[in-house]
Every structure is written in structure tokens, then in C-alpha cells.
Enzyme design. Sequence first.
Site, PDB file in Angstrom:
ATOM      1  N   LYS A  77       0.798  -1.228   0.000  1.00 58.27           N
ATOM      2  CA  LYS A  77       0.000   0.000   0.000  1.00 58.27           C
ATOM      3  C   LYS A  77       0.828   1.275   0.000  1.00 58.27           C
ATOM      4  O   LYS A  77       0.279   2.361  -0.194  1.00 58.27           O
ATOM      5  CB  LYS A  77      -0.930   0.009   1.207  1.00 58.27           C
ATOM      6  N   SER A  95      -2.113 -13.034   4.044  1.00 58.39           N
ATOM      7  CA  SER A  95      -2.659 -12.919   2.688  1.00 58.39           C
ATOM      8  C   SER A  95      -1.675 -13.404   1.641  1.00 58.39           C
ATOM      9  O   SER A  95      -2.074 -13.754   0.526  1.00 58.39           O
ATOM     10  CB  SER A  95      -3.087 -11.485   2.393  1.00 58.39           C
TER      11      SER A  95
END
Length: 444
Positions: free
Chosen positions: A53, A272
Site C-alpha cells: 500500500k 494474505s
Amino acid sequence: MNDNSRRVYDSVLGLLSDVDNPTPMVQLSRLVPFKHTKVYAKLEWYNPFGAVKDRVAWNMVRDAEDSGRISSSQKLVEPTSGNTGLALAMVSNAKGYALTTPLSNQIPLEKRTVLRLAGVDVVELEDSLCPAPGAPEGAIAKANEIANQPEFEMLNQYANGSNPEAHYRTTGPEVWHQTAGLVTHFVAGLGTCGTINGSGRFLKEQNPDVAIIGVYPPAGHDVPGVRSLEQLSQTEFFTPDEYDGLTEVGNELAFEMCQRINQEESLTAGPSSGMALAGALAAIPDEPGNVAVVIFPDSIFKYSSSVLNNVAGLGAAPPSGTKREQLLDSMIENTRANPDLVMDVDAAHNFWNEEQPLVIDVREPDAHSQRHIPGSINMPLDELPVLAEFLPEKRDAPLLSVCERGNLSLSGVLFLKSLGYQNVRSITGGTEAWDEQGFTIASN
Ligand SMILES: Cc1ncc(COP(=O)(O)O)c(C=O)c1O
């Protein structure tokens, strides 16, 4: 002057990745069962603030500055607990902006603390307002409310084209360059879908045959950063028609693969990454010439709590709170693990049909009125002791304790049990899982 070859930089922002300073890719050699297909992990925790991110936060701020949408001393608000929040906090610190993040009080303490340490104004919301990991609806509503004030600007990663554009500008070109144009499969977990959307678009433009594969978790999952199919409808960048494959990976497999990546590949990857790799191994055939790149979004270090909840045999969570709070916490955790007291959503639906239990919804009235199981009565947890007089007299009456996603309802079960009710259950995944499963839902 930034010098990538010596890794010497004028400012931390020089560390942000691009094709001249890419995040590393490491070939997975031990846990990949293929003879021919090569699988590379792209390690996004090598970004300066620790996650994929960072690219997005930087690009959203830069584009907003370039277009005049924000300027000096701007106040920003963003509904994120996670990596975008921390990256935006750091970019904001570097650029002189103030950041507010509304988020659920169920977000792990580590994350809330680090955001505060970084100078963010963290607005905590009740669990029931903020249901699932990766689905901060309550936080989004709160952020919208704050963003209505003229001094605030919300960059909104779920609808801001600068999110996928960050990956079109950096991740995609990096992968193309790092594989010398030989990449055949690109695999990413789906959160906002910025990664898959922007990188996929770039790679397809270089070679339309590159297969773009998205991986997502099922309803009721506990994998931070990614979204189930239902949750994905809330991001504008989920465009499944443009993907070549879409693979679901269960919660358990995601955490199992995460553990194996750490143990067998010596990569400190987070949950993830486990999900994305499991999806890649299921979706990609073993054929000569195949070169797969799997995005590993961040590292394991901020996920102690989710790991303790999802991987057996790692010991108890470190105690916090007073002895009395610890006792209550362990009673709640025992309840969660007790198959006589919790049911998955399908079993709960059968119970509901067959035994017609009294459904007791322990959330706050707002959350209850938005969506609830038909016929449920609303008894907020805090008020249960005074409302108990309205409960059935018969202690063998079937009762179903429900909340948004199956946490508060465990306390409801404990309370009802303490009153002597013998047939009490809670639904794992709560109202959200019920709704996602397509069972009847009501609102008022
Ligand atoms: C921690 C984390 N953040 C974000 C994402 C998803 O990225 P995006 O929001 O670009 O879809 C993932 C995907 O696996 C992730 O694991």
C-alpha cells in the site's frame, strides 16, 4: 540525489519502489510442487513503510497535490486500519498533512497503537459498526461524515483511480522488467483490487497472453487486507470480467500456507501471502515456460493476534487486562471453540428452521435495524441483564445469540448460559455471514 545502486537516499520517500528500485522477487523452491512452472514471490514488505500500500498512499497524495485537490497543512481522513493507513500516516508526516482514521475497536491493538505512535488521530468505533476484516463499512460511513467538513479531504482508495494507477506505474513495469518479459501468470489477492487492476492492465498491454489471476477468501474469513466476493462489491476496481482466473482459498489453507512459507521458504510473509500462493498453486498448470509472479503484500510481524486465532499449537495469546478481564476473555475464547455453543452459518440456518429458536440480537439498535435475521429481538449486550426478565421462562427453550460477525454474541451465549438456558448457540460469522450466504435478512 537518490542512488539505488548504493541504496543511499535523500529522504525515505526515495525508497518508494518503481522500475529502477523494484521490490525484490524470490523464487520459491521448496513448497512449489511444480516441475516446470517457476513461481516467484514479489516481496512488498520491502517498501519503506512495510507493504504494497505504500505505492498507493504515495500515488494518491502525489496525484491529489498535482491536481490541486490538496495543499499544505491539509487534513486527510481515510477509513483504514491497515497498511494504507500506516503508509498514508508516513507520507502525511513527510509532507506535513494531518491524518484521521476511523476504525473498529476490533482491529488488533498493535495496529491501533502503531497508527497513534505515527501521529494519527484514531477514531475508534464499536465492533458492531465495523463488521468484518477488510470491510470497514462503519468506518467508511464515519470517514464520509468527517470528510463533509470543508477542511478534510478523503482520498478513498476504494474509488480513487490513483490506486490502480500506482500499480500501473510501478508494480506492473517492475514485474515485466524483473522477468525480462517472460511472466506468464500474475497473481494477486483482492482487497481494493488496485493491485490486480493496475498491474494487470500494464502487463496485458505488454503481452495480452499474460494470465491475470485474482485470489479471494470466503465469507466470514479472518485474512486481513482481502475481501470475500460479497465484500468485493464495495470496491470500484473489482472487474472480474477482465481477469483470466478467480480462485477462492479458505481461511485455514491461507494460514497453513502462510506458516509453510515462513518455515519452508524462510520468507516472513503474512496471511494474505499464504492465501495468494495457495490460489496460485491451485490455478496455474505445470507447463514448460510458465513463469508466475505472486504478490506477497506484507510481512507477518503485525499479525500475531490473527495468527494466534488461526494457527493451532502456538501457545496462548499473551494475557492483557486485569485478572477478571483475562478470565472473561478466556471464557469467551472457550465458548468460541466449543462446538456445543457455536454453529457455522449453515448449521445455524437449519437450527433456525427446525427448532425456531428465539433469536437474540445483541448489537446496538442502529446495527440491528440496518439488517437482521427476521424475527430476531434486539437486546444490546449491555442491556441484557435488565432485559433478561423478558426471556422465555423455560430453561430448555432454544436460543440463538447473534451479532454482526460472531464476537459479541459469544458474550451473549455466556450470559444466557449463566441464567441456566441449556440450548443456546452463537453463529460463527454472525449476521454478515448469514447475509453473505444468501439467507433471508430483514431491516427496518
Ligand atoms: C495486507 C493486504 N493489503 C492489501 C491487499 C490487496 O491489495 P489491493 O487493495 O490492491 O487489492 C492485500 C492483498 O492480498 C493484502 O494482503
